[in-house]
Write an enzyme that holds these catalytic residues in place. Structure first.
Site, PDB file in Angstrom:
ATOM      1  N   TRP A 153     -29.596  38.043   2.219  1.00 22.05           N
ATOM      2  CA  TRP A 153     -29.996  36.761   2.711  1.00 22.05           C
ATOM      3  C   TRP A 153     -31.179  36.598   3.462  1.00 22.05           C
ATOM      4  O   TRP A 153     -31.585  37.607   4.212  1.00 22.05           O
ATOM      5  CB  TRP A 153     -28.819  36.523   3.742  1.00 22.05           C
ATOM      6  N   ASP A 189     -22.345  41.994   7.779  1.00 18.71           N
ATOM      7  CA  ASP A 189     -22.375  40.534   7.818  1.00 18.71           C
ATOM      8  C   ASP A 189     -21.349  39.934   7.009  1.00 18.71           C
ATOM      9  O   ASP A 189     -21.417  40.343   5.641  1.00 18.71           O
ATOM     10  CB  ASP A 189     -23.783  40.218   7.459  1.00 18.71           C
ATOM     11  N   ALA A 210     -19.708  36.478   5.965  1.00 17.29           N
ATOM     12  CA  ALA A 210     -19.775  35.047   6.266  1.00 17.29           C
ATOM     13  C   ALA A 210     -18.672  34.486   5.355  1.00 17.29           C
ATOM     14  O   ALA A 210     -18.565  33.266   5.342  1.00 17.29           O
ATOM     15  CB  ALA A 210     -21.147  34.963   5.915  1.00 17.29           C
ATOM     16  N   LYS A 223     -18.097  28.688   6.589  1.00 17.78           N
ATOM     17  CA  LYS A 223     -17.507  28.665   5.354  1.00 17.78           C
ATOM     18  C   LYS A 223     -16.052  28.397   5.250  1.00 17.78           C
ATOM     19  O   LYS A 223     -15.549  27.707   4.653  1.00 17.78           O
ATOM     20  CB  LYS A 223     -18.107  29.669   4.229  1.00 17.78           C
TER      21      LYS A 223
END
Length: 394
Positions: free
Chosen positions: A127, A208, A210, A243
């Site tokens: 990302w 991470d 997400a 999300k």
């Protein structure tokens, strides 16, 4: 003073959003921005979120600060969601943050304070905000091979070869599930090999996560995070609620730092609270309170999980439809990887020139590295995209 400012590099995704909005074509397709959209092109508010907000509005007695770490109930709820019973609660320090990005920033601040000489290793690709923040903070950064443009899968041999260059105390940033931007994930067997290598090198994992719930299911998507967390004395986890709860604009995230034992946890917790104070002081609470309300109420949680499962299955159906349509048009299986990838994104593994051709000739907008948001599609636009991909010669 201000005359000394210099223009900063433009954010490619924000620039793509602006170009899409300016495009007058009625048949244009937005596959750039990482936001879930339903079949009508809307980003809906989930049913459980609406009900939780109704209850909060009716019952909340105050808007006073909750504390530097945020509401402890939010930390406990998210710890259970992400880690389950894999880690003893008294080892986990946690602070609420403004979104997953805030959690990543605070984790990097913690690394900079605790291990200033450490190199933070990122997957190539990753990302874009990961390297951007690290560079801004002036930290050491390395990368490891991850994606194979030929197979559109993980280049695992290349990954292991690069991670052999880890030094003691280095930090390895790993995606918990639904790798962004590629959609290609490590298996638990592959992760076990990565863990062994990191243990030998005495490196520290930084996860991470997400997109929990967007890949194979809530617990399934947390499996690798739990696998990593249980294997190390220390581990950092940045989690986002944007999300899976659909609360993008509420900026709801959490940073969890797993300490070696209950004796190490209080100092870790105090340090995280200190870092919050230096950055934004008290974290936002509304989104965190929505999440806590949902996760602590059996009926709301069941409804949220059901709607999240509908979302996940919808994306899987779009993936399969696109793979099938491309197989029909090309009479080959070279796009089958689209059905195997997980999460919102897939990377086509093509050139920026062909991505630009998709935009110019067909009104298909995706990031220049060929990352596309599968959730930006619907049953009607899948054939349009497939035809454009073939026409562009990808």
């Amino acid at each position: 003073m201000l005359e000394n400012l210099r223009a900063q590099p433009a954010d490619k995704i924000l620039a793509l959003m602006a170009a899409y909005k300016a495009d007058p074509r009625d048949d244009k397709v937005d596959l750039g921005v990482g936001v879930y959209k339903d079949a009508s092109g809307n980003t809906p508010v989930m049913r459980a979120v609406k009900e939780a907000e109704r209850r909060i509005l009716a019952d909340q007695p105050s808007k006073a600060y909750t504390g530097l770490a945020g509401d402890p109930a939010f930390g406990a709820a998210m710890r259970q969601l992400v880690l389950g019973d894999s880690i003893a609660g008294d080892r986990v320090a946690a602070v609420a943050t403004p979104g997953g990005t805030g959690a990543i920033r605070q984790a990097l601040e913690l690394i900079k304070m605790a291990a200033p000489d450490a190199t933070v290793w990122l997957s190539n690709p990753t990302w874009p905000n990961h390297p951007s923040i690290i560079k801004y903070l002036g930290m050491k950064m390395g990368d490891y091979t991850y994606f194979d443009d030929a197979t559109r899968g993980v280049d695992f041999d290349g990954m292991l070869a690069d991670l052999n260059g880890l030094a003691k105390g280095d930090v390895v940033l790993l995606h918990g599930c639904c790798h962004n931007p590629t959609g290609a994930n490590l298996t638990t067997k592959q992760m076990a090999q990565v863990i062994t290598l990191m243990q030998e090198k005495e490196a520290i994992p930084f996860i991470d996560i997400a997109y929990q719930g967007f890949g194979d299911g809530l617990d399934e998507d947390a499996q690798i995070t739990r696998q990593i967390a249980t294997a190390f004395d220390n581990c950092l986890i940045a989690a986002s609620c944007s999300k899976n709860f659909g609360i993008y604009r509420e900026r709801t995230g959490i940073l969890m730092a797993i300490a070696k034992d209950a004796e190490q946890q209080p100092l870790t917790q105090q340090t995280l609270a200190f870092l919050n104070r230096q950055n934004y002081s008290f974290p936002p609470d509304h989104g965190a309170r929505v999440v806590t309300t949902i996760l602590s109420d059996p009926d709301l949680r069941a409804d949220w999980e059901a709607e999240l499962e509908e979302t996940r299955n919808g994306m899987l159906s779009l993936r399969q439809q696109l793979a099938d349509e491309l197989k029909r048009l090309t009479n080959s299986d070279r796009f089958d990887f689209l059905a195997h990838h997980r999460g919102m994104f897939s990377r086509l593994g093509t050139t920026p020139e062909l991505v630009e051709k998709l935009r110019a000739d067909h009104g298909i907008y995706m990031v220049g590295d060929s990352r596309m948001n599968i959730a930006g599609l619907n049953a009607n636009t899948v054939p349009v995209l497939a035809k454009a991909i073939v026409s562009a010669g990808i």
